[in-house]
Design a protein around this motif. Sequence first.
Motif, PDB file in Angstrom:
ATOM      1  N   ASP A 142     -20.492  49.144 -34.877  1.00  0.00           N
ATOM      2  CA  ASP A 142     -20.635  49.638 -36.243  1.00  0.00           C
ATOM      3  C   ASP A 142     -21.819  50.598 -36.262  1.00  0.00           C
ATOM      4  O   ASP A 142     -22.979  50.177 -36.115  1.00  0.00           O
ATOM      5  N   GLN A 143     -21.546  51.882 -36.431  1.00  0.00           N
ATOM      6  CA  GLN A 143     -22.617  52.881 -36.355  1.00  0.00           C
ATOM      7  C   GLN A 143     -23.650  52.711 -37.461  1.00  0.00           C
ATOM      8  O   GLN A 143     -24.836  52.985 -37.264  1.00  0.00           O
ATOM      9  N   THR A 144     -23.214  52.241 -38.617  1.00  0.00           N
ATOM     10  CA  THR A 144     -24.167  51.993 -39.704  1.00  0.00           C
ATOM     11  C   THR A 144     -25.161  50.905 -39.300  1.00  0.00           C
ATOM     12  O   THR A 144     -26.367  51.013 -39.570  1.00  0.00           O
ATOM     13  N   ALA A 145     -24.668  49.870 -38.630  1.00  0.00           N
ATOM     14  CA  ALA A 145     -25.544  48.788 -38.166  1.00  0.00           C
ATOM     15  C   ALA A 145     -26.506  49.295 -37.092  1.00  0.00           C
ATOM     16  O   ALA A 145     -27.681  48.906 -37.057  1.00  0.00           O
ATOM     17  N   ILE A 146     -26.016  50.150 -36.204  1.00  0.00           N
ATOM     18  CA  ILE A 146     -26.878  50.724 -35.158  1.00  0.00           C
ATOM     19  C   ILE A 146     -28.007  51.525 -35.790  1.00  0.00           C
ATOM     20  O   ILE A 146     -29.181  51.368 -35.417  1.00  0.00           O
ATOM     21  N   ARG A 147     -27.654  52.365 -36.772  1.00  0.00           N
ATOM     22  CA  ARG A 147     -28.683  53.181 -37.413  1.00  0.00           C
ATOM     23  C   ARG A 147     -29.677  52.317 -38.159  1.00  0.00           C
ATOM     24  O   ARG A 147     -30.895  52.553 -38.136  1.00  0.00           O
ATOM     25  N   LYS A 148     -29.176  51.280 -38.823  1.00  0.00           N
ATOM     26  CA  LYS A 148     -30.065  50.388 -39.554  1.00  0.00           C
ATOM     27  C   LYS A 148     -31.030  49.684 -38.601  1.00  0.00           C
ATOM     28  O   LYS A 148     -32.231  49.569 -38.883  1.00  0.00           O
ATOM     29  N   ALA A 149     -30.513  49.209 -37.455  1.00  0.00           N
ATOM     30  CA  ALA A 149     -31.367  48.531 -36.479  1.00  0.00           C
ATOM     31  C   ALA A 149     -32.410  49.482 -35.906  1.00  0.00           C
ATOM     32  O   ALA A 149     -33.587  49.125 -35.756  1.00  0.00           O
ATOM     33  N   GLU A 150     -31.998  50.690 -35.580  1.00  0.00           N
ATOM     34  CA  GLU A 150     -32.952  51.669 -35.043  1.00  0.00           C
ATOM     35  C   GLU A 150     -34.083  51.918 -36.037  1.00  0.00           C
ATOM     36  O   GLU A 150     -35.249  52.028 -35.633  1.00  0.00           O
ATOM     37  N   ASN A 151     -33.750  52.012 -37.306  1.00  0.00           N
ATOM     38  CA  ASN A 151     -34.761  52.304 -38.318  1.00  0.00           C
ATOM     39  C   ASN A 151     -35.638  51.102 -38.618  1.00  0.00           C
ATOM     40  O   ASN A 151     -36.869  51.207 -38.669  1.00  0.00           O
ATOM     41  N   ARG A 152     -35.024  49.945 -38.825  1.00  0.00           N
ATOM     42  CA  ARG A 152     -35.794  48.758 -39.210  1.00  0.00           C
ATOM     43  C   ARG A 152     -36.628  48.226 -38.045  1.00  0.00           C
ATOM     44  O   ARG A 152     -37.654  47.582 -38.266  1.00  0.00           O
ATOM     45  N   LEU A 153     -36.189  48.465 -36.829  1.00  0.00           N
ATOM     46  CA  LEU A 153     -36.909  47.972 -35.653  1.00  0.00           C
ATOM     47  C   LEU A 153     -37.675  49.104 -34.961  1.00  0.00           C
ATOM     48  O   LEU A 153     -37.909  49.053 -33.768  1.00  0.00           O
ATOM     49  N   ARG A 154     -38.077  50.078 -35.741  1.00  0.00           N
ATOM     50  CA  ARG A 154     -38.708  51.271 -35.166  1.00  0.00           C
ATOM     51  C   ARG A 154     -39.983  50.947 -34.388  1.00  0.00           C
ATOM     52  O   ARG A 154     -40.294  51.586 -33.396  1.00  0.00           O
ATOM     53  N   TYR A 155     -40.731  49.953 -34.848  1.00  0.00           N
ATOM     54  CA  TYR A 155     -41.980  49.588 -34.178  1.00  0.00           C
ATOM     55  C   TYR A 155     -41.879  48.286 -33.394  1.00  0.00           C
ATOM     56  O   TYR A 155     -42.878  47.800 -32.875  1.00  0.00           O
ATOM     57  N   ALA A 156     -40.686  47.729 -33.300  1.00  0.00           N
ATOM     58  CA  ALA A 156     -40.508  46.458 -32.592  1.00  0.00           C
ATOM     59  C   ALA A 156     -40.394  46.632 -31.089  1.00  0.00           C
ATOM     60  O   ALA A 156     -40.508  45.647 -30.341  1.00  0.00           O
ATOM     61  N   ALA A 157     -40.156  47.872 -30.622  1.00  0.00           N
ATOM     62  CA  ALA A 157     -39.998  48.112 -29.189  1.00  0.00           C
ATOM     63  C   ALA A 157     -40.331  49.566 -28.884  1.00  0.00           C
ATOM     64  O   ALA A 157     -39.863  50.475 -29.585  1.00  0.00           O
ATOM     65  N   GLY A 158     -41.107  49.763 -27.815  1.00  0.00           N
ATOM     66  CA  GLY A 158     -41.381  51.118 -27.363  1.00  0.00           C
ATOM     67  C   GLY A 158     -40.194  51.734 -26.651  1.00  0.00           C
ATOM     68  O   GLY A 158     -40.048  52.955 -26.603  1.00  0.00           O
ATOM     69  N   ASN A 159     -39.337  50.891 -26.074  1.00  0.00           N
ATOM     70  CA  ASN A 159     -38.079  51.320 -25.459  1.00  0.00           C
ATOM     71  C   ASN A 159     -36.944  50.584 -26.159  1.00  0.00           C
ATOM     72  O   ASN A 159     -36.850  49.350 -26.066  1.00  0.00           O
ATOM     73  N   PHE A 160     -36.098  51.336 -26.860  1.00  0.00           N
ATOM     74  CA  PHE A 160     -35.009  50.738 -27.618  1.00  0.00           C
ATOM     75  C   PHE A 160     -33.680  51.242 -27.048  1.00  0.00           C
ATOM     76  O   PHE A 160     -33.518  52.434 -26.770  1.00  0.00           O
ATOM     77  N   TYR A 161     -32.731  50.326 -26.887  1.00  0.00           N
ATOM     78  CA  TYR A 161     -31.467  50.640 -26.227  1.00  0.00           C
ATOM     79  C   TYR A 161     -30.296  50.273 -27.138  1.00  0.00           C
ATOM     80  O   TYR A 161     -30.391  49.339 -27.943  1.00  0.00           O
ATOM     81  N   VAL A 162     -29.216  50.998 -26.977  1.00  0.00           N
ATOM     82  CA  VAL A 162     -27.998  50.736 -27.747  1.00  0.00           C
ATOM     83  C   VAL A 162     -26.868  50.437 -26.780  1.00  0.00           C
ATOM     84  O   VAL A 162     -26.548  51.242 -25.903  1.00  0.00           O
ATOM     85  N   ASN A 163     -26.302  49.237 -26.895  1.00  0.00           N
ATOM     86  CA  ASN A 163     -25.154  48.802 -26.096  1.00  0.00           C
ATOM     87  C   ASN A 163     -25.423  48.829 -24.584  1.00  0.00           C
ATOM     88  O   ASN A 163     -24.537  49.142 -23.786  1.00  0.00           O
ATOM     89  N   CYS A 164     -26.654  48.537 -24.195  1.00  0.00           N
ATOM     90  CA  CYS A 164     -26.958  48.357 -22.773  1.00  0.00           C
ATOM     91  C   CYS A 164     -28.181  47.465 -22.653  1.00  0.00           C
ATOM     92  O   CYS A 164     -28.928  47.267 -23.614  1.00  0.00           O
ATOM     93  N   LYS A 165     -28.394  46.939 -21.463  1.00  0.00           N
ATOM     94  CA  LYS A 165     -29.508  46.022 -21.237  1.00  0.00           C
ATOM     95  C   LYS A 165     -30.841  46.756 -21.349  1.00  0.00           C
ATOM     96  O   LYS A 165     -30.908  47.982 -21.285  1.00  0.00           O
ATOM     97  N   ILE A 166     -31.895  45.969 -21.481  1.00  0.00           N
ATOM     98  CA  ILE A 166     -33.204  46.535 -21.786  1.00  0.00           C
ATOM     99  C   ILE A 166     -34.093  46.687 -20.555  1.00  0.00           C
ATOM    100  O   ILE A 166     -35.269  47.047 -20.680  1.00  0.00           O
ATOM    101  N   THR A 167     -33.561  46.439 -19.375  1.00  0.00           N
ATOM    102  CA  THR A 167     -34.327  46.616 -18.147  1.00  0.00           C
ATOM    103  C   THR A 167     -33.871  47.884 -17.441  1.00  0.00           C
ATOM    104  O   THR A 167     -32.803  48.421 -17.711  1.00  0.00           O
TER     105      THR A 167
END
Length: 579
Positions: A500-525
Motif C-alpha cells: 500500500d503506497q499510502t502506508a509506505i509514504r506515511k511510514a517514511e514520514n512518521r518514522l523520519r527520525y526513527a532510523a538513519g537508514n530506512f528501507y522499503v520491502n527489504c531487510k535492514i542489513t
Amino acid sequence: MKTILRIRPRLSFLPQQPHRHIASRIAARHLTSGNYRVPAPFNEPNLHYAPGSPERQQLAEAVATLKQRLPVRVPAQGGRAAGDSQGEAVSTYLPSDHQVKFSEYGCVSEADVTKAIDAALQAKKVWQDMTFHDRASIFLRAADLVSGKYRFELIAATMLGQGKNPWQAEIDAAAELADFFRYNVSFAQEIYDRQPTVNSPSHHGRTDWRPLEGFVYSVSPFNFTAIGGNLVSAPALMGNAVLWKPAPMTAYSSWIVHQILLEAGLPEGVVQLVNGDAKLITETAMAHREFSALSFIGSSDVFRSLWAQAATNVAQNKYRDFPRMAGETSGKNFHLLHPSADTVNAAKHTVRASFEYAGQKCSACSRVYVPESQAPVFFEQMKKELARLKVGPAEVSTAFTGPVIDKKAFDKITKLMDSAEQDDRLTTIAGGTYDGSVGYFIDPTIYVSNTPDHPLFDTELFGPVLTAYVYPDNDFDSVLDLVDQQGGGFALTGNIFANDQTAIRKAENRLRYAAGNFYVNCKITAAVIGQQSFGGARGSGTCDKAGSSGLLLRFTAPRTLKEEYGKLDEVLYPSNFDA
C-alpha cells in the motif's frame, strides 16, 4: 597461503624530520601534475563460494593454512614484523572453539602511544603536501590488493577470528573493504571539487581543503574488518595522520589491512596501528594536545564517555583545536509489517536481518511489529526458514549462524534468555536454547510479547534474539508512534514492508527520525557503499554517513581564500559624500 611481505614504501619517514629531498620533490610535482581526475569507483563483485567453485577451494586452503599457524602473533604496533610482540602478550580465542588460541598480540605502553602520535604528526608534514592524485593512487592500489592478492587471507582471518561464515566474511573483508578504499577516493574528489562558483569582477575565491592540524584517533569494532579500513582511509586520504586502535578480536585482520596499506605505498608513520589496553591507549591519545578528532564505531555508552572526556579537556583548554567527534554506535533496529505486506517475503528478509552473523551487525533487526491478520503466516514462514538454518563454526560452509564473539557477549545474552523463558509476558516461537561447551553458540530465538512495552523492545543485545509484537490491523497509525518511541533511544536502521503506497509514504514520514537508514520491502542489513551510505542519529551516533563524502568532511579544516586583481581607488563609499 601467501605470506605478506614487508615492502618499504618509497616515501619513508624518520621520527625527527621529513627528508628535505622528498619535500622538494613533492613541491615540484605540484607544479607539473595538472588537474587529474580519479577513476570512477565501482562495487567489488562478490564471490559466492558455491560447491565446486574455485573460490571455495582457495578459501578452504587459506583457512587450513591459517589454522596450522595458530596462534598467530601480532605486534603491539602495526609497523613491526609479525612475531615481534613488544610488551606483555594478550591472547584471543576462536569464538567457535574457546579452547583454541587464535592470536597473541603485544601491548603498547603509554610511552609507546605518545611516540606513535609524535611520529604520525612528523610524517603528516610531508603526507599532507603530497598531491591528492598520489594519495589516491595508494588507496586504489590497496583496493586491488584486497580484492586480489590478499582476498582469501583476509577472509580466512575474519572467519576464524571474528566468527563469520564465508559469505559474511566475503562481503566484509573483501568487497566492502575494497569498496571503502575506492569510493572514499571518489568522495575526496567530490570534496576537492567544491569551489566557489560565483566571483565578483576582479575577485577570485577558492577553498583550501586542509587536513586537521593534529591527529585523528580511530577506534574500530570487532564485527567488521572493513570498518577499520574505512576509519583509517577516510581521514588519511584527506591528508591526516591517524592513530588506530582496533578491537582485540580483529588484531590480526587489522594488522593484515595495515600491511596491505604499507605495501600499496602508504608512507610509514601516517597510520599508527596500536594494540593493547583500550583505556590506556584512549586516555593517552585524548590527553594529547594535538588530538583533533575521534572516529569511533562501538557502543553508545562508550562513545558518550569519550565525548564527556573530550568535553572536560576542552573546558580545561587542553587542546589546541575543538576536536571533531564522529561516531556510529548502538542500534535497536526494527522491521514493520503493514497488513498489505507480502508476508512470506517479509519473513525471509527478517530471518536474514536478524540471524546472519548471529545478530552481531550494528544494523541487525532485533524487533518486529506484525499485523494480527498476518501473524500466523509470518511466524510459520519464520519457523520454516529457521528449520533449514544450521548453527556452527564459520569454517563449516553449511553454517548460516555462527558463534557470538566471546564469553562476555555469550553470558550477557544467555542470562537475558534465561530470564525471558520465565517471563509470562513472552512466548517463545523459536530457539531459546544455546550451547557454550565448545563455542559460543546461541540458536536463533524469537519471542512474541503480549505487551507493547516489554523491556526487550528497548534493550540492545547484539545477538540472535528477535522480539515481536502483534498489533491489531486497525492500529497501524498508533504502531508508528510506538516504533518511533521504542528502540532504547537509538535510530540506526528500520523498514516498512507494504504494498500500500499510502502506508509506505506515511511510514517514511512518521518514522523520519526513527532510523538513519530506512528501507522499503527489504531487510535492514547490508548497506552497499555508493548505493546506501550508513549511519544513524539519536543514540546511534552522529549520522556522518560512512560511505559518503559527509564522513570525510569531518576530517577537513577548510580555509577560504580571496584574491583581488584590481586596485582600491577610494577609501570612502559614495554614501559618505555630501551632495
